[in-house]
Scaffold this motif. Structure first.
Motif, PDB file in Angstrom:
ATOM      1  N   TYR A 220       0.606  -6.208 -51.827  1.00  0.00           N
ATOM      2  CA  TYR A 220      -0.053  -7.453 -51.426  1.00  0.00           C
ATOM      3  C   TYR A 220       0.796  -8.646 -51.857  1.00  0.00           C
ATOM      4  O   TYR A 220       1.573  -8.563 -52.813  1.00  0.00           O
ATOM      5  N   VAL A 221       0.634  -9.750 -51.137  1.00  0.00           N
ATOM      6  CA  VAL A 221       1.333 -10.990 -51.460  1.00  0.00           C
ATOM      7  C   VAL A 221       0.282 -12.101 -51.533  1.00  0.00           C
ATOM      8  O   VAL A 221      -0.360 -12.405 -50.524  1.00  0.00           O
ATOM      9  N   PRO A 222       0.067 -12.725 -52.692  1.00  0.00           N
ATOM     10  CA  PRO A 222      -0.930 -13.788 -52.787  1.00  0.00           C
ATOM     11  C   PRO A 222      -0.441 -15.080 -52.136  1.00  0.00           C
ATOM     12  O   PRO A 222       0.704 -15.483 -52.318  1.00  0.00           O
ATOM     13  N   THR A 223      -1.297 -15.727 -51.348  1.00  0.00           N
ATOM     14  CA  THR A 223      -1.020 -17.043 -50.773  1.00  0.00           C
ATOM     15  C   THR A 223      -2.264 -17.901 -50.931  1.00  0.00           C
ATOM     16  O   THR A 223      -3.340 -17.410 -51.267  1.00  0.00           O
ATOM     17  N   PHE A 227      -4.727 -13.059 -49.391  1.00  0.00           N
ATOM     18  CA  PHE A 227      -3.681 -12.044 -49.490  1.00  0.00           C
ATOM     19  C   PHE A 227      -3.030 -11.776 -48.133  1.00  0.00           C
ATOM     20  O   PHE A 227      -3.690 -11.775 -47.095  1.00  0.00           O
ATOM     21  N   LEU A 228      -1.712 -11.547 -48.184  1.00  0.00           N
ATOM     22  CA  LEU A 228      -0.953 -10.984 -47.059  1.00  0.00           C
ATOM     23  C   LEU A 228      -0.521  -9.601 -47.503  1.00  0.00           C
ATOM     24  O   LEU A 228      -0.020  -9.418 -48.614  1.00  0.00           O
ATOM     25  N   HIS A 249      -4.765  -7.767 -43.349  1.00  0.00           N
ATOM     26  CA  HIS A 249      -5.690  -6.672 -43.621  1.00  0.00           C
ATOM     27  C   HIS A 249      -4.890  -5.438 -44.032  1.00  0.00           C
ATOM     28  O   HIS A 249      -3.657  -5.413 -43.931  1.00  0.00           O
ATOM     29  N   MET A 250      -5.602  -4.399 -44.493  1.00  0.00           N
ATOM     30  CA  MET A 250      -4.961  -3.129 -44.858  1.00  0.00           C
ATOM     31  C   MET A 250      -5.460  -1.983 -43.983  1.00  0.00           C
ATOM     32  O   MET A 250      -5.526  -0.831 -44.431  1.00  0.00           O
ATOM     33  N   ARG A 251      -5.781  -2.281 -42.743  1.00  0.00           N
ATOM     34  CA  ARG A 251      -6.261  -1.222 -41.861  1.00  0.00           C
ATOM     35  C   ARG A 251      -5.104  -0.303 -41.456  1.00  0.00           C
ATOM     36  O   ARG A 251      -3.935  -0.608 -41.682  1.00  0.00           O
ATOM     37  N   THR A 252      -5.465   0.793 -40.812  1.00  0.00           N
ATOM     38  CA  THR A 252      -4.475   1.818 -40.489  1.00  0.00           C
ATOM     39  C   THR A 252      -3.350   1.295 -39.608  1.00  0.00           C
ATOM     40  O   THR A 252      -2.190   1.719 -39.741  1.00  0.00           O
ATOM     41  N   GLU A 253      -3.638   0.337 -38.738  1.00  0.00           N
ATOM     42  CA  GLU A 253      -2.575  -0.159 -37.859  1.00  0.00           C
ATOM     43  C   GLU A 253      -1.440  -0.833 -38.631  1.00  0.00           C
ATOM     44  O   GLU A 253      -0.315  -0.945 -38.127  1.00  0.00           O
ATOM     45  N   LEU A 254      -1.713  -1.277 -39.854  1.00  0.00           N
ATOM     46  CA  LEU A 254      -0.639  -1.865 -40.660  1.00  0.00           C
ATOM     47  C   LEU A 254       0.445  -0.826 -40.932  1.00  0.00           C
ATOM     48  O   LEU A 254       1.642  -1.098 -40.748  1.00  0.00           O
ATOM     49  N   VAL A 255       0.043   0.381 -41.342  1.00  0.00           N
ATOM     50  CA  VAL A 255       1.042   1.399 -41.668  1.00  0.00           C
ATOM     51  C   VAL A 255       1.613   2.053 -40.412  1.00  0.00           C
ATOM     52  O   VAL A 255       2.777   2.475 -40.401  1.00  0.00           O
ATOM     53  N   THR A 256       0.813   2.143 -39.348  1.00  0.00           N
ATOM     54  CA  THR A 256       1.360   2.708 -38.108  1.00  0.00           C
ATOM     55  C   THR A 256       2.382   1.762 -37.487  1.00  0.00           C
ATOM     56  O   THR A 256       3.365   2.213 -36.884  1.00  0.00           O
ATOM     57  N   ASP A 257       2.188   0.457 -37.640  1.00  0.00           N
ATOM     58  CA  ASP A 257       3.179  -0.511 -37.137  1.00  0.00           C
ATOM     59  C   ASP A 257       4.495  -0.378 -37.908  1.00  0.00           C
ATOM     60  O   ASP A 257       5.577  -0.453 -37.312  1.00  0.00           O
ATOM     61  N   ALA A 258       4.404  -0.210 -39.216  1.00  0.00           N
ATOM     62  CA  ALA A 258       5.628  -0.035 -40.013  1.00  0.00           C
ATOM     63  C   ALA A 258       6.349   1.251 -39.609  1.00  0.00           C
ATOM     64  O   ALA A 258       7.586   1.281 -39.487  1.00  0.00           O
TER      65      ALA A 258
END
Length: 381
Positions: A220-223, A227-228, A249-258
């Motif tokens: 996570y990155v605090p702003t 959070f980002l 967010h930390m949904r599944t699409e975050l890791v699938t995009d990576a």
């Protein structure tokens, strides 16, 4: 001569009797007339003396300005100590007077001569020059590098071969330090209902070639906007970040995009291992299907054991202490730009990595690609 001319004698007649030429006598007479107020088409002697004085002052001011200009560039290479000022006087004494140089730089002339009589040792001079180069490399790294990476910069960029302990000593003396790491925060949330993949890596974070083992995680990155979240995919072979994605967010699409970015950039053969923790995003059905479609073999470490994914945790620790902890981000978009610049502009192409023999991930892959393979050697034979 002036009085004789005023009494009626001509300059030409006087020049026959006396050494001065007629032209010199005419000049004297003209200047005397100006001084006595008999004419007003020129400067009096007093005015000429004042003009000469002003010209000397202007020249002096220009010299002082030039000295200060050179002092700015010279002293930035080290510090503003009397030692460095004496060194500047020694370098410029052929162009300016020592008294002027000492006055402008705020040191005594006697102090300079005493210093010149007892010059520093060769080792001290070398240390001063090395400190200047160390400052330059430290600044170029964004004040991130410590002694090991500065030592590698000096060796590879400047061709200077000295001990790492000497670099550490000079950095301490100059007040230069690398960045330190912060304590982490939990981002792994386990889905107890999901069936996780087995651990195919078992803490063996080595690979003989690229695209054999990838590791992944989320941080996570605090702003000021909140959070980002950042998900990355790292190639164990070179420690290169081959895929990343950011979202609020930390949904599944975050890791699938990576993962999608890593596949698009590297185009691995089927069977590459994707190792992560047991976070719900990595054990979800959607992520499992994406891995199956791409021929990726998922692997997960044990719950609550950071050492099972230590290599990615190490990258996040570097990101946090070298970028996140040193900045305040007013918005998520500002954080996104900074993280992009760190990964693609610094970490992958330039940042030295101890696991790569102090080579950057990109440079390590490049050099390994140039090495002849076993098949090349066999063909040559």
């Amino acid at each position: 001569m002036v009085e004789l001319v005023r009494e009626g004698r001509s300059p030409e007649e006087l020049a026959k009797e006396f050494p001065p030429s007629a032209q010199s006598i005419r000049v004297w007479v003209r200047q005397a007339d100006l001084d006595d107020g008999r004419r007003a088409d020129g400067l009096t002697t007093a005015e000429k003396d004042e003009l000469a004085r002003l010209r000397r002052e202007v020249k002096l001011l220009r010299e002082e300005k030039e000295i200060l200009r050179k002092a700015g560039g010279f002293l930035r290479a080290g510090d503003g100590s009397a030692e460095m000022r004496f060194r500047l006087i020694h370098a410029e004494k052929d162009h300016h007077g020592v008294s002027l140089l000492a006055r402008v730089l705020g040191v005594s002339r006697q102090g300079y001569y005493a210093w010149a009589k007892h010059r520093p040792s060769r080792r001290a001079v070398e240390d001063t020059q090395l400190t200047a180069k160390i400052r330059s490399h430290h600044a170029a790294s964004g004040e991130i590098y410590g002694a090991p990476r500065i030592h590698a910069d000096l060796r590879e960029i400047d061709g200077i071969h000295i001990g790492r302990k000497r670099v550490a000593r000079l950095m301490r003396a100059a007040g230069l330090t690398g960045v330190s790491r912060r304590k982490g925060c939990r981002t792994t949330i386990t889905d107890r209902r999901a069936v996780a993949a087995s651990d195919l890596v078992r803490r063996r974070f080595t690979a003989a070639e690229p695209n054999r083992i990838w590791t992944a995680d989320i941080t996570y990155v605090p702003t000021w906007q909140g959070f980002l979240y950042l998900a990355v995919v790292l190639d164990v072979f070179s420690r290169r970040i081959v895929g990343w994605a950011m979202a609020e967010h930390m949904r599944t699409e975050l890791v699938t995009d990576a993962l999608a970015m890593a596949i698009a950039q590297r185009r691995p053969d089927a069977g590459v291992i994707h190792h992560s923790d047991k976070g719900g995003q990595y054990t979800s059905l959607a992520f499992g299907r994406r891995c199956e479609q791409a021929g990726v073999r998922p692997s997960t470490g044990r719950t609550g054991t950071c050492f099972d994914n230590a290599i990615t945790e190490s990258f996040f620790a570097s990101l946090e202490c070298e970028l996140i902890d040193r900045r305040t981000f007013h918005s998520r978009s500002e954080a996104e730009r900074a993280i992009f610049a760190y990964i693609e502009g610094f970490y992958n192409p330039r940042r030295r990595h101890s696991a790569n023999g102090q080579l950057s991930p990109a440079e390590y892959e490049h050099r390994q690609a140039l090495k002849p393979t076993h098949e090349d050697n066999y063909a040559a034979a």
